[in-house]
Motif scaffolding. Sequence first.
Motif, PDB file in Angstrom:
ATOM      1  N   VAL A   9      49.318  47.253  33.407  1.00  0.00           N
ATOM      2  CA  VAL A   9      47.982  47.506  32.877  1.00  0.00           C
ATOM      3  C   VAL A   9      46.904  46.762  33.655  1.00  0.00           C
ATOM      4  N   TYR A  10      47.235  45.587  34.212  1.00  0.00           N
ATOM      5  CA  TYR A  10      46.219  44.820  34.923  1.00  0.00           C
ATOM      6  C   TYR A  10      45.861  45.430  36.280  1.00  0.00           C
ATOM      7  N   LEU A  11      46.654  46.387  36.768  1.00  0.00           N
ATOM      8  CA  LEU A  11      46.363  47.070  38.024  1.00  0.00           C
ATOM      9  C   LEU A  11      45.776  48.456  37.810  1.00  0.00           C
ATOM     10  N   ALA A  12      45.547  48.844  36.570  1.00  0.00           N
ATOM     11  CA  ALA A  12      45.049  50.184  36.257  1.00  0.00           C
ATOM     12  C   ALA A  12      43.591  50.333  36.689  1.00  0.00           C
TER      13      ALA A  12
ATOM     14  N   THR B 202      51.127  33.130  36.028  1.00  0.00           N
ATOM     15  CA  THR B 202      50.992  34.166  37.048  1.00  0.00           C
ATOM     16  C   THR B 202      52.051  35.231  36.858  1.00  0.00           C
ATOM     17  N   SER B 203      51.662  36.495  36.972  1.00  0.00           N
ATOM     18  CA  SER B 203      52.593  37.609  36.798  1.00  0.00           C
ATOM     19  C   SER B 203      53.686  37.556  37.866  1.00  0.00           C
TER      20      SER B 203
ATOM     21  N   GLN C 275      50.025  39.481  41.069  1.00  0.00           N
ATOM     22  CA  GLN C 275      48.799  40.266  41.096  1.00  0.00           C
ATOM     23  C   GLN C 275      47.877  40.005  39.905  1.00  0.00           C
ATOM     24  N   ALA C 276      48.263  39.105  39.014  1.00  0.00           N
ATOM     25  CA  ALA C 276      47.427  38.821  37.847  1.00  0.00           C
ATOM     26  C   ALA C 276      47.751  37.423  37.336  1.00  0.00           C
TER      27      ALA C 276
ATOM     28  N   GLY D 292      44.201  40.672  40.877  1.00  0.00           N
ATOM     29  CA  GLY D 292      43.813  40.818  42.267  1.00  0.00           C
ATOM     30  C   GLY D 292      44.730  40.026  43.165  1.00  0.00           C
ATOM     31  N   PRO D 293      44.550  40.135  44.469  1.00  0.00           N
ATOM     32  CA  PRO D 293      45.434  39.434  45.407  1.00  0.00           C
ATOM     33  C   PRO D 293      45.275  37.928  45.382  1.00  0.00           C
ATOM     34  N   ASP D 294      44.123  37.431  44.880  1.00  0.00           N
ATOM     35  CA  ASP D 294      43.860  35.993  44.904  1.00  0.00           C
ATOM     36  C   ASP D 294      42.950  35.655  43.725  1.00  0.00           C
TER      37      ASP D 294
END
Length: 355
Positions: free
Chosen positions: A126-129, A259-260, A264-265, A288-290
């Motif tokens: 969901v955090y990359l949606a 951290t996931s 990524q989250a 995000g990446p960072d």
Amino acid sequence: MPWCIRSEIREISNQAQEIHDDIRNGQLLIHAHAQDGHTTVAVGTYLHRGGKSVYLHGEDHLRQVADTFDSPAKALLAFEKVHSAEMRPGPAPLTDTERAAIEARSVFDVTTAEPEPRPKPETVPVYLADAGDHDALLDTFLDTHGEFEKWQTWSDDTTHAIHESQTLRIERVHETPAHETAWTVAAYETPVSDRTWHLTATGATPAPVLQNLLIHLADGDGWDAVIGAVDERTVTTATQPLTEAGWKHTLTGHGIRWTSPDGQAGVRFDPLTAQDPQNTATWTIWAGPDPDRPTWTITTSPHTPSSLLASLSEALAHETGTRQAQADREHGARLAASAPAAPAVTASRPTSRSH
């Protein structure tokens, strides 16, 4: 449909055609299907309309939405409960009518070069949606929760959703750049008291994450601020879903971070700021990446209810969403880079009531 009058037949057929078109155009993602007697049933999620999930019943001109759900997880769970024996992943095979329609159209496409197929949206954590349509999400929330009143500023740049008790206020700033604050939620002990806690979210926050937040606020039992200092029990309650899902727990210069597994989250708690009730970033949720260059962020004050934070943690740990395929995302990024910068928008006191 022998019992329907002509206008009702047209309405049912039009609704079935809209569902067919949404599936064909990639706006309705079908997760699974099953055979139910002499017809087909399916479960899917809209990539617009607030990202709602639906249970479909029937085929061709009789296909209709039989039920709706708040999330893909709830929809799939209900679907599997009824159709576990016949359940199959993805959309159902084409019906005879659909195949005949495709063949009929192909007669007129002989001299026309076929366009490249549009990449199907992919299912992601969901955090990359994708961010989706935040304005449509707010409109759906207001339409289904009459206890919230809609107010707008004189310029219509900002919409406020205010609970009938006057102790919970949601502000949505429209046309906001991805990395700037687009949502602010503030809670008060009484209509005239100081804020007890508040939360902000940036313009690129995924629609399913915001939907989870709005659903929690609408439930009405998770507004109570954390009383006193934020202690270890409060932090544990807020982040237990992450810990159980295997998110990495580390100590950093900014405090404690979860951290996931894919990196990524994350969720960060800063104990140094927890003594100031008005601090805006005691809790930070990002993707995000960072963490220093996030795609989106949610920040909250120290007294934000632990139940609300736990609900967001549960969504981050277990729920999924959809996003455009890589080629579409890169094309959208190029268009955004070439577009002129959006003007800054400043929120102001609500001056006019819409209804």
